[in-house]
Design a protein around this motif. Structure first.
Motif, short mmCIF file in Angstrom:
data_model
loop_
_atom_site.label_atom_id
_atom_site.label_comp_id
_atom_site.label_asym_id
_atom_site.label_seq_id
_atom_site.Cartn_x
_atom_site.Cartn_y
_atom_site.Cartn_z
N ALA A 1 38.77 37.93 30.87
CA ALA A 1 39.97 38.75 30.68
C ALA A 1 41.07 38.37 31.67
O ALA A 1 42.26 38.37 31.32
N GLY A 2 40.68 38.05 32.91
CA GLY A 2 41.67 37.67 33.90
C GLY A 2 42.41 36.39 33.56
O GLY A 2 43.56 36.18 33.95
N ASP A 3 41.74 35.52 32.81
CA ASP A 3 42.34 34.25 32.41
C ASP A 3 43.25 34.39 31.19
O ASP A 3 43.99 33.46 30.87
N SER A 4 43.20 35.53 30.51
CA SER A 4 43.89 35.68 29.23
C SER A 4 45.38 35.36 29.31
O SER A 4 45.88 34.47 28.62
N ILE A 5 46.10 36.08 30.16
CA ILE A 5 47.54 35.86 30.29
C ILE A 5 47.85 34.99 31.50
O ILE A 5 48.66 34.06 31.42
N ALA A 6 47.19 35.27 32.62
CA ALA A 6 47.46 34.52 33.84
C ALA A 6 47.13 33.04 33.67
O ALA A 6 47.82 32.17 34.21
N GLY A 7 46.07 32.75 32.91
CA GLY A 7 45.71 31.35 32.68
C GLY A 7 46.78 30.62 31.91
O GLY A 7 47.09 29.45 32.21
N GLU A 8 47.37 31.27 30.91
CA GLU A 8 48.46 30.65 30.15
C GLU A 8 49.70 30.46 31.04
O GLU A 8 50.39 29.44 30.95
N ALA A 9 49.95 31.45 31.90
CA ALA A 9 51.12 31.35 32.78
C ALA A 9 50.96 30.23 33.79
O ALA A 9 51.90 29.45 34.03
N SER A 10 49.77 30.12 34.40
CA SER A 10 49.55 29.08 35.41
C SER A 10 49.54 27.68 34.78
O SER A 10 49.92 26.70 35.43
N ILE B 1 42.22 33.52 38.75
CA ILE B 1 41.19 33.88 39.73
C ILE B 1 41.57 35.18 40.44
O ILE B 1 40.74 36.04 40.69
N GLY B 2 42.86 35.30 40.76
CA GLY B 2 43.33 36.52 41.42
C GLY B 2 43.13 37.75 40.55
O GLY B 2 42.71 38.81 41.05
N ALA B 3 43.40 37.62 39.25
CA ALA B 3 43.20 38.75 38.34
C ALA B 3 41.72 39.12 38.24
O ALA B 3 41.36 40.30 38.27
N ALA B 4 40.87 38.11 38.12
CA ALA B 4 39.43 38.37 38.02
C ALA B 4 38.90 38.98 39.31
O ALA B 4 38.14 39.97 39.28
N MET B 5 39.29 38.41 40.46
CA MET B 5 38.81 38.92 41.73
C MET B 5 39.34 40.32 42.00
O MET B 5 38.65 41.16 42.60
N GLY B 6 40.55 40.61 41.58
CA GLY B 6 41.11 41.94 41.76
C GLY B 6 40.33 42.99 41.01
O GLY B 6 40.04 44.07 41.53
N SER B 7 39.97 42.68 39.75
CA SER B 7 39.18 43.64 38.97
C SER B 7 37.78 43.80 39.54
O SER B 7 37.24 44.91 39.59
N LEU B 8 37.19 42.71 40.02
CA LEU B 8 35.86 42.79 40.62
C LEU B 8 35.91 43.57 41.94
O LEU B 8 34.97 44.29 42.27
N ALA B 9 36.99 43.41 42.68
CA ALA B 9 37.14 44.18 43.92
C ALA B 9 37.21 45.68 43.61
O ALA B 9 36.63 46.50 44.34
N ALA B 10 37.88 46.04 42.53
CA ALA B 10 37.93 47.45 42.13
C ALA B 10 36.54 47.96 41.77
O ALA B 10 36.18 49.10 42.11
N LEU B 11 35.73 47.14 41.11
CA LEU B 11 34.38 47.54 40.74
C LEU B 11 33.48 47.66 41.97
O LEU B 11 32.67 48.60 42.05
N VAL B 12 33.63 46.74 42.92
CA VAL B 12 32.84 46.82 44.14
C VAL B 12 33.20 48.08 44.91
O VAL B 12 32.32 48.79 45.43
#
Length: 299
Positions: free
Chosen positions: A80-89, A220-231
């Motif tokens: 999910a984190g790669d969905s939009i951010a991946g296209e932008a990067s 990666i930032g989007a994925a890590m941000g969501s995982l940080a919220a879960l942790v």
């Protein structure tokens, strides 16, 4: 647009590598259990482990419990984190929207692809773990001798000449976590319920990651941000001082699907789990849409 995103999903090698690695964990655990014959003493140890060692048909429940805390959320968050951010990067986002493709349409297509990945992964884990449980751990011991787990009580009926005959049901050889027998149909229904619950829980993760994906250009930032919220949620769930907010945390009811395998089913936490995940999905998808609809993609 949805068809294009689904085609990209199934064409990517990383999709199948992620699913294969997640499915491999329950397989490895089952092999270790079968080789070591690690069984807890009666009345001790995990109820899941005891039930699984007695009936391999219940192994999908244990497999889902294995992948849920870490591996499945990580895979969903990365996707999910790669969905939009991946296209932008990658510099392709502006070209996608220049076709022209509406931003809402693109966001919906990305969401459908994430949902498809989540469902595909949960189904793959369930199917492969069921085959693993039956082939490696074996069927129910009670089924092997033709006796329901609850014994012969209520199953002995007088036959011809008054002789007792065992009225054994072919589908009543599976034991729930409460010790009561389940039919094969009961087991299928409960596994489907657990799959639905876990899928919805992972959609909560996906919604958070998708929102962050519209905020940053770093997948990666989007994925890590969501995982940080879960942790952070997991940490707060264990703190006595955070009791007031625990019912509203995204991971609070993640393991409530285990109640599907009790007899009768404990619905309270299951219903609360569905409810809290629905709130997170609606709120964060709305935030993702609001942010993406007004985002300047030229910078």
């Amino acid at each position: 647009m949805i068809a294009v995103e689904l085609f990209k999903l199934v064409r990517r090698l990383r999709t199948w590598i992620s699913i294969a690695l997640i499915c491999a964990l329950p397989l490895v655990v089952a092999i270790f259990i079968a080789v070591t014959h690690l069984a807890p003493p009666p009345g001790q140890g995990s109820a899941f482990l005891s039930a699984v060692l007695d009936d391999g048909q219940l192994y999908p429940a244990a497999a889902l419990a294995l992948v849920l805390p870490v591996f499945l959320p990580v895979a969903v968050a990365v996707m999910a984190g790669d969905s939009i951010a991946g296209e932008a990067s990658a510099g392709t986002l502006r070209y996608l929207l220049a076709r022209p493709v509406g931003r809402t349409r693109l966001l919906v297509a990305k969401l459908v692809a994430v949902i498809a990945f989540t469902v595909l992964t949960v189904v793959a884990v369930t199917v492969t773990s069921y085959a693993t449980g039956v082939l490696i751990l074996g069927p129910s011991r009670a089924a092997a001798v033709g006796v329901p787990p609850g014994g012969l009580s209520g199953s002995i009926a007088p036959g011809a000449g008054g002789a007792p005959t065992a009225g054994l049901s072919a589908g009543a050889a599976i034991t729930s976590l409460s010790g009561a027998p389940l039919t094969t149909l009961d087991l299928i229904e409960r596994v489907l319920g657990a799959m639905a619950f876990i899928t919805v829980s992972m959609l909560g993760v996906a919604a958070i990651a998708l929102f962050l994906s519209t905020v940053t250009d770093s997948a990666i930032g989007a994925a890590m941000g969501s995982l940080a919220a879960l942790v952070a949620s997991e940490v707060l769930v264990t703190l006595n001082s955070a009791t007031a907010i625990q019912p509203y945390l995204p991971t609070r009811y993640w393991l409530a699907w285990i109640d599907f395998f009790r007899q009768p089913i404990f619905w309270r936490d299951i219903q609360r789990g569905f409810g809290i995940q629905a709130v997170y999905v609606v709120v964060f998808l709305a935030a993702a849409w609001a942010n993406f609809a007004t985002r300047d993609i030229t910078t």
